[in-house]
Write an enzyme that holds these catalytic residues in place. Sequence first.
Site, PDB file in Angstrom:
ATOM      1  N   ARG A  60       0.939   5.084 -29.467  1.00 51.38           N
ATOM      2  CA  ARG A  60       0.604   6.354 -30.074  1.00 51.38           C
ATOM      3  C   ARG A  60       1.934   7.350 -30.364  1.00 51.38           C
ATOM      4  O   ARG A  60       2.219   7.817 -31.306  1.00 51.38           O
ATOM      5  CB  ARG A  60      -0.310   7.315 -29.333  1.00 51.38           C
ATOM      6  CG  ARG A  60      -1.821   6.578 -29.575  1.00 51.38           C
ATOM      7  CD  ARG A  60      -2.790   7.182 -28.763  1.00 51.38           C
ATOM      8  NE  ARG A  60      -4.239   6.836 -28.796  1.00 51.38           N
ATOM      9  CZ  ARG A  60      -4.685   5.740 -27.919  1.00 51.38           C
ATOM     10  NH1 ARG A  60      -3.884   5.462 -27.084  1.00 51.38           N
ATOM     11  NH2 ARG A  60      -5.983   5.328 -28.066  1.00 51.38           N
ATOM     12  N   HIS A  80      -3.654  11.218 -24.441  1.00 46.34           N
ATOM     13  CA  HIS A  80      -4.663  10.039 -24.965  1.00 46.34           C
ATOM     14  C   HIS A  80      -3.667   8.922 -25.357  1.00 46.34           C
ATOM     15  O   HIS A  80      -3.161   8.975 -26.576  1.00 46.34           O
ATOM     16  CB  HIS A  80      -5.293  10.938 -26.187  1.00 46.34           C
ATOM     17  CG  HIS A  80      -6.080   9.902 -26.903  1.00 46.34           C
ATOM     18  ND1 HIS A  80      -6.989   8.919 -26.576  1.00 46.34           N
ATOM     19  CD2 HIS A  80      -5.990   9.490 -28.362  1.00 46.34           C
ATOM     20  CE1 HIS A  80      -7.434   8.137 -27.521  1.00 46.34           C
ATOM     21  NE2 HIS A  80      -6.690   8.524 -28.768  1.00 46.34           N
ATOM     22  N   ARG A 123     -15.545   6.915 -23.013  1.00 45.23           N
ATOM     23  CA  ARG A 123     -15.539   5.333 -22.581  1.00 45.23           C
ATOM     24  C   ARG A 123     -15.770   5.244 -21.041  1.00 45.23           C
ATOM     25  O   ARG A 123     -16.279   4.145 -20.459  1.00 45.23           O
ATOM     26  CB  ARG A 123     -14.235   4.798 -22.959  1.00 45.23           C
ATOM     27  CG  ARG A 123     -14.247   4.631 -24.610  1.00 45.23           C
ATOM     28  CD  ARG A 123     -12.748   4.410 -25.020  1.00 45.23           C
ATOM     29  NE  ARG A 123     -12.580   4.318 -26.510  1.00 45.23           N
ATOM     30  CZ  ARG A 123     -11.256   4.269 -27.220  1.00 45.23           C
ATOM     31  NH1 ARG A 123     -10.316   4.509 -26.499  1.00 45.23           N
ATOM     32  NH2 ARG A 123     -11.443   3.937 -28.314  1.00 45.23           N
ATOM     33  N   ASP A 154     -11.608   8.833 -24.666  1.00 46.41           N
ATOM     34  CA  ASP A 154     -11.398   8.190 -23.226  1.00 46.41           C
ATOM     35  C   ASP A 154     -12.519   8.391 -22.342  1.00 46.41           C
ATOM     36  O   ASP A 154     -13.038   7.815 -21.585  1.00 46.41           O
ATOM     37  CB  ASP A 154     -10.176   8.427 -22.871  1.00 46.41           C
ATOM     38  CG  ASP A 154      -8.870   8.374 -24.041  1.00 46.41           C
ATOM     39  OD1 ASP A 154      -8.489   7.234 -24.171  1.00 46.41           O
ATOM     40  OD2 ASP A 154      -8.801   9.314 -24.574  1.00 46.41           O
TER      41      ASP A 154
END
Length: 310
Positions: free
Chosen positions: A85, A172, A148, A145
Amino acid sequence: MKVGIVGSGMVGSATAYALALLGVAREVVLVDLDRKLAQAHAEDILHATPFAHPVWVRAGSYGDLEGARAVVLAAGVAQRPGETRLQLLDRNAQVFAQVVPRVLEAAPEAVLLVATNPVDVMTQVAYRLSGLPPGRVVGSGTILDTARFRALLAEYLRVAPQSVHAYVLGEHGDSEVLVWSSAQVGGVPLLEFAEARGRALSPEDRARIDEGVRRAAYRIIEGKGATYYGIGAGLARLVRAILTDEKGVYTVSAFTPEVEGVLEVSLSLPRILGAGGVEGTVYPSLSPEEREALRRSAEILKEAAFALGF
């Protein structure tokens, strides 16, 4: 209530679809340089509303964002397979320099909800470009996240994920911090609950769950090119929190004056989210190892933003 979405790619359109299915807003406006793409998504999603809620979904220009209570910033270039990212920075910061001023010209009172990756640094970019109070610029951060993490713990423990309370903090991305030390299930400390359930968490189990959370996006991108359903649903949930002044706690990214000794950085912590955006931060109890990991994550994000001049 009106919600704007700038960027009608996979994340923007998935967010619009989730908003329509949840009936979060009365009007959703999609804005994109590719007007045909925005119109096609808007029409397709509009045709789903008879099966869900009466939401008016349409394509528009920046001027059509006038009166929006929240504007999702999903404009930018997609993450490539194998690309982190943080490697997206240079390309997406240039996009925001064009987008943010135009959004605020039309909707100066809106809460900006940043979805473009790398989301923590892009939240900092949007905050600096906007001149808004820090709480009015909110990044989706580690909401996915965290979801998850809770889902994998729930699967292992054989309980509903809604009963699991655990956070992922920081970036993130690759340096994110899974907070095991304060995780709970039904109000009971995680390790105690796991023992009572006959599902004790071995180091191998924890490593597998950590890997499952940390590498999920890469697996999905390798398989189908992008992630969008999960984050679209998460963004719709954040929009609902803003529109309803919910004051719920979410692991979203926002400009933070100081975290673990690192100054002026945007990253994810548990935040109270309401009509004005971020209204407060709930700093969780962390182990020494988690504190150090969070400090390192903050430093990585700080350095990335500094390199861009933000």
